[in-house]
Structures are given as structure tokens and as C-alpha cells.
Write a protein that holds these residues in place. Sequence first.
Motif, PDB file in Angstrom:
ATOM      1  N   VAL A 294     -17.038  -4.547 -26.475  1.00 44.95           N
ATOM      2  CA  VAL A 294     -17.131  -4.680 -27.933  1.00 44.95           C
ATOM      3  C   VAL A 294     -15.846  -4.177 -28.580  1.00 44.95           C
ATOM      4  O   VAL A 294     -15.200  -4.880 -29.360  1.00 44.95           O
ATOM      5  N   GLY A 295     -15.441  -2.973 -28.243  1.00 37.75           N
ATOM      6  CA  GLY A 295     -14.214  -2.414 -28.785  1.00 37.75           C
ATOM      7  C   GLY A 295     -12.981  -3.184 -28.341  1.00 37.75           C
ATOM      8  O   GLY A 295     -12.074  -3.435 -29.143  1.00 37.75           O
ATOM      9  N   GLU A 296     -12.929  -3.552 -27.076  1.00 37.48           N
ATOM     10  CA  GLU A 296     -11.787  -4.313 -26.559  1.00 37.48           C
ATOM     11  C   GLU A 296     -11.627  -5.635 -27.310  1.00 37.48           C
ATOM     12  O   GLU A 296     -10.521  -6.003 -27.702  1.00 37.48           O
ATOM     13  N   THR A 297     -12.716  -6.338 -27.510  1.00 36.41           N
ATOM     14  CA  THR A 297     -12.670  -7.633 -28.187  1.00 36.41           C
ATOM     15  C   THR A 297     -12.291  -7.465 -29.651  1.00 36.41           C
ATOM     16  O   THR A 297     -11.449  -8.201 -30.175  1.00 36.41           O
ATOM     17  N   ALA A 298     -12.886  -6.493 -30.323  1.00 43.11           N
ATOM     18  CA  ALA A 298     -12.572  -6.245 -31.737  1.00 43.11           C
ATOM     19  C   ALA A 298     -11.098  -5.896 -31.898  1.00 43.11           C
ATOM     20  O   ALA A 298     -10.407  -6.452 -32.772  1.00 43.11           O
ATOM     21  N   ARG A 299     -10.601  -5.009 -31.062  1.00 38.66           N
ATOM     22  CA  ARG A 299      -9.196  -4.587 -31.188  1.00 38.66           C
ATOM     23  C   ARG A 299      -8.227  -5.718 -30.868  1.00 38.66           C
ATOM     24  O   ARG A 299      -7.154  -5.813 -31.475  1.00 38.66           O
ATOM     25  N   ALA A 300      -8.591  -6.596 -29.949  1.00 37.79           N
ATOM     26  CA  ALA A 300      -7.732  -7.741 -29.635  1.00 37.79           C
ATOM     27  C   ALA A 300      -7.643  -8.700 -30.824  1.00 37.79           C
ATOM     28  O   ALA A 300      -6.559  -9.212 -31.140  1.00 37.79           O
ATOM     29  N   ILE A 301      -8.755  -8.926 -31.498  1.00 37.95           N
ATOM     30  CA  ILE A 301      -8.756  -9.798 -32.686  1.00 37.95           C
ATOM     31  C   ILE A 301      -7.942  -9.151 -33.803  1.00 37.95           C
ATOM     32  O   ILE A 301      -7.119  -9.801 -34.440  1.00 37.95           O
ATOM     33  N   ILE A 302      -8.146  -7.873 -34.021  1.00 42.00           N
ATOM     34  CA  ILE A 302      -7.429  -7.139 -35.072  1.00 42.00           C
ATOM     35  C   ILE A 302      -5.919  -7.139 -34.801  1.00 42.00           C
ATOM     36  O   ILE A 302      -5.115  -7.240 -35.723  1.00 42.00           O
ATOM     37  N   ALA A 303      -5.532  -7.064 -33.534  1.00 44.37           N
ATOM     38  CA  ALA A 303      -4.116  -7.007 -33.162  1.00 44.37           C
ATOM     39  C   ALA A 303      -3.366  -8.306 -33.480  1.00 44.37           C
ATOM     40  O   ALA A 303      -2.136  -8.304 -33.533  1.00 44.37           O
ATOM     41  N   ARG A 304      -4.073  -9.380 -33.707  1.00 40.37           N
ATOM     42  CA  ARG A 304      -3.418 -10.658 -34.039  1.00 40.37           C
ATOM     43  C   ARG A 304      -2.711 -10.612 -35.384  1.00 40.37           C
ATOM     44  O   ARG A 304      -1.832 -11.415 -35.643  1.00 40.37           O
ATOM     45  N   GLY A 305      -3.125  -9.697 -36.259  1.00 44.59           N
ATOM     46  CA  GLY A 305      -2.482  -9.576 -37.556  1.00 44.59           C
ATOM     47  C   GLY A 305      -3.485  -9.510 -38.693  1.00 44.59           C
ATOM     48  O   GLY A 305      -4.704  -9.452 -38.472  1.00 44.59           O
ATOM     49  N   HIS A 306      -2.962  -9.517 -39.914  1.00 46.30           N
ATOM     50  CA  HIS A 306      -3.780  -9.342 -41.111  1.00 46.30           C
ATOM     51  C   HIS A 306      -4.923 -10.362 -41.172  1.00 46.30           C
ATOM     52  O   HIS A 306      -4.715 -11.552 -40.949  1.00 46.30           O
ATOM     53  N   ILE A 307      -6.106  -9.866 -41.491  1.00 40.27           N
ATOM     54  CA  ILE A 307      -7.307 -10.696 -41.626  1.00 40.27           C
ATOM     55  C   ILE A 307      -7.699 -10.650 -43.096  1.00 40.27           C
ATOM     56  O   ILE A 307      -7.781  -9.577 -43.683  1.00 40.27           O
ATOM     57  N   LYS A 308      -7.932 -11.802 -43.679  1.00 35.90           N
ATOM     58  CA  LYS A 308      -8.266 -11.827 -45.106  1.00 35.90           C
ATOM     59  C   LYS A 308      -9.695 -11.370 -45.389  1.00 35.90           C
ATOM     60  O   LYS A 308      -9.932 -10.594 -46.304  1.00 35.90           O
TER      61      LYS A 308
END
Length: 117
Positions: free
Chosen positions: A56-70
Motif C-alpha cells: 500500500v505504501g510502496e504503491t502510494a509513494r510511487a504514484i506520488i513520486a511521479r509529480g504534482h497531482i491536481k
Amino acid sequence: MLTRRRVFVKGLKVLAAIGVYDHEHGREQPLIIDAVFDLGLHEIRLLKDTLNYEKVGETARAIIARGHIKLVETLAEDLARGLLGLPYVTRIEVTIHKPEALADAEAAGVCVVMERD
């Protein structure tokens, strides 16, 4: 007789560059993630037979690492899609709380539910 199996992660804290307003750009904000998974009813004896909470944390952090989310909705849906693809997961409910969204509320956020076809 086992009729349903649920695994959950509650209160996962992450920081994310998220938001549509000018004051939200160029900084990170705290988010709190809850996820509830329905798993298949197969026998579970080893970690490989079930969901590893760390995903859960790994997946969330990977998505967040892509850049700014609106939007929080975008993050919730992307996270749910990513986690629904894990073995044995048949349904997922992802709730994301954005504690700093409203000054006079404990939190605002979104909850999404997805199921496998």
C-alpha cells in the motif's frame, strides 16, 4: 464457513505535492490513506498467499513520486487501480483524507471503491 476475508491498512501517512490552488503548488501536504481489501477465499498459510501490507505504501509513494497531482480523486483512483492488480485482491476501497484542505474541518477527502471484472 469463511464467506469474506478483508485485509486493511488504516492511517498510512504520506506527503504529496497535491492540489489545484496556487498556494498548494511547490509544497507537499500530508495525506492519510485507509485501504480495505477483499481477498479471495483460498487457503492462506504464507505471506505469498495474501496481501503484503507494505504494498500500500510502496504503491502510494510511487504514484506520488511521479509529480504534482491536481486532485485527491485522481490519486485515490490511481492507487485503487494499482492495488486492485495485486494477486488475490477482488475488491478495494481506498479513502484519502486531506487534513489541511479546510481550516474548520478535521479533514476532507475522497473514498473510491473498485472491483475486478
